[in-house]
Design a protein around this motif. Structure first.
Motif, mmCIF file in Angstrom:
data_model
loop_
_atom_site.group_PDB
_atom_site.id
_atom_site.type_symbol
_atom_site.label_atom_id
_atom_site.label_comp_id
_atom_site.label_asym_id
_atom_site.label_seq_id
_atom_site.Cartn_x
_atom_site.Cartn_y
_atom_site.Cartn_z
ATOM 1 N N ARG A 101 39.769 27.449 35.552
ATOM 2 C CA ARG A 101 41.209 27.574 35.332
ATOM 3 C C ARG A 101 41.691 28.885 35.964
ATOM 4 O O ARG A 101 40.959 29.866 36.027
ATOM 5 C CB ARG A 101 41.529 27.551 33.839
ATOM 6 C CG ARG A 101 41.245 26.199 33.198
ATOM 7 C CD ARG A 101 41.731 26.118 31.751
ATOM 8 N NE ARG A 101 41.343 27.248 30.926
ATOM 9 C CZ ARG A 101 40.208 27.331 30.220
ATOM 10 N NH1 ARG A 101 39.317 26.351 30.252
ATOM 11 N NH2 ARG A 101 39.954 28.393 29.482
ATOM 12 N N ILE A 102 42.925 28.886 36.414
ATOM 13 C CA ILE A 102 43.486 30.060 37.084
ATOM 14 C C ILE A 102 43.460 31.287 36.170
ATOM 15 O O ILE A 102 43.234 32.405 36.641
ATOM 16 C CB ILE A 102 44.910 29.774 37.648
ATOM 17 C CG1 ILE A 102 45.366 30.892 38.588
ATOM 18 C CG2 ILE A 102 45.912 29.585 36.541
ATOM 19 C CD1 ILE A 102 44.673 30.899 39.914
ATOM 20 N N THR A 103 43.638 31.081 34.860
ATOM 21 C CA THR A 103 43.583 32.233 33.937
ATOM 22 C C THR A 103 42.171 32.817 33.879
ATOM 23 O O THR A 103 42.012 34.034 33.813
ATOM 24 C CB THR A 103 44.056 31.852 32.524
ATOM 25 O OG1 THR A 103 43.303 30.733 32.068
ATOM 26 C CG2 THR A 103 45.532 31.546 32.484
ATOM 27 N N GLN A 104 41.154 31.954 33.922
ATOM 28 C CA GLN A 104 39.767 32.440 33.950
ATOM 29 C C GLN A 104 39.520 33.254 35.217
ATOM 30 O O GLN A 104 38.900 34.323 35.174
ATOM 31 C CB GLN A 104 38.778 31.270 33.936
ATOM 32 C CG GLN A 104 38.666 30.537 32.634
ATOM 33 C CD GLN A 104 37.721 29.345 32.783
ATOM 34 O OE1 GLN A 104 38.076 28.366 33.435
ATOM 35 N NE2 GLN A 104 36.544 29.435 32.198
ATOM 36 N N VAL A 105 40.002 32.741 36.329
ATOM 37 C CA VAL A 105 39.828 33.422 37.615
ATOM 38 C C VAL A 105 40.536 34.775 37.592
ATOM 39 O O VAL A 105 39.952 35.793 37.966
ATOM 40 C CB VAL A 105 40.343 32.550 38.785
ATOM 41 C CG1 VAL A 105 40.353 33.338 40.094
ATOM 42 C CG2 VAL A 105 39.506 31.286 38.920
ATOM 43 N N SER A 106 41.768 34.796 37.127
ATOM 44 C CA SER A 106 42.534 36.048 37.093
ATOM 45 C C SER A 106 41.879 37.086 36.197
ATOM 46 O O SER A 106 41.776 38.260 36.569
ATOM 47 C CB SER A 106 43.963 35.784 36.618
ATOM 48 O OG SER A 106 44.638 34.993 37.555
ATOM 49 N N LEU A 127 38.669 38.298 37.924
ATOM 50 C CA LEU A 127 38.991 39.174 39.057
ATOM 51 C C LEU A 127 39.387 40.561 38.571
ATOM 52 O O LEU A 127 38.994 41.572 39.162
ATOM 53 C CB LEU A 127 40.111 38.575 39.911
ATOM 54 C CG LEU A 127 39.701 37.448 40.845
ATOM 55 C CD1 LEU A 127 40.936 36.790 41.452
ATOM 56 C CD2 LEU A 127 38.755 37.928 41.937
ATOM 57 N N HIS A 128 40.150 40.611 37.493
ATOM 58 C CA HIS A 128 40.546 41.898 36.907
ATOM 59 C C HIS A 128 39.301 42.700 36.513
ATOM 60 O O HIS A 128 39.182 43.889 36.820
ATOM 61 C CB HIS A 128 41.463 41.661 35.705
ATOM 62 C CG HIS A 128 41.848 42.912 34.993
ATOM 63 N ND1 HIS A 128 42.787 43.791 35.495
ATOM 64 C CD2 HIS A 128 41.412 43.441 33.824
ATOM 65 C CE1 HIS A 128 42.910 44.804 34.663
ATOM 66 N NE2 HIS A 128 42.084 44.621 33.645
ATOM 67 N N ASP A 129 38.349 42.028 35.842
ATOM 68 C CA ASP A 129 37.112 42.691 35.421
ATOM 69 C C ASP A 129 36.261 43.100 36.619
ATOM 70 O O ASP A 129 35.713 44.215 36.644
ATOM 71 C CB ASP A 129 36.292 41.768 34.510
ATOM 72 C CG ASP A 129 36.983 41.483 33.191
ATOM 73 O OD1 ASP A 129 37.907 42.227 32.812
ATOM 74 O OD2 ASP A 129 36.599 40.492 32.537
#
Length: 95
Positions: free
Chosen positions: A47-52, A55-57
């Protein structure tokens, strides 16, 4: 972007990546390319939220960087030298 890579930092990050299939998939998907979060989501099935979030981490750990941070849409991410070295060692260990 040619910083000296610290051996201790490499091993700490190998563990950090290996405990998270999501982080590994993202690093592997980016590899030597520059990609947008939506492309990573499509390629990995995440999911895009998982990816975002991942990526932040990964950015905080200096494993990826955003090439156009000022953009509100269409941000491009690429692995850092540290990220590529961590990925290379993980892949080498699998052989």
């Amino acid at each position: 972007m040619s910083e000296k890579i610290n051996e201790k930092e490499i091993w700490e990050n190998i563990g950090y990546i290996k405990i998270s299939p999501t982080r590994y998939k993202i690093l592997k998907t980016i590899e030597g390319e520059f990609v947008m979060p939506s492309e990573i989501a499509k390629s990995t099935g995440l999911r895009i939220t998982q990816v975002s979030n991942a990526l932040h981490d990964l950015k905080k750990k200096k494993l990826v960087y955003c090439m156009n941070e000022e953009a509100s849409k269409g941000r491009l991410y690429q692995n850092t030298e540290l990220g590529l070295e961590v990925l290379r060692r993980i892949e080498q260990n699998k052989k």
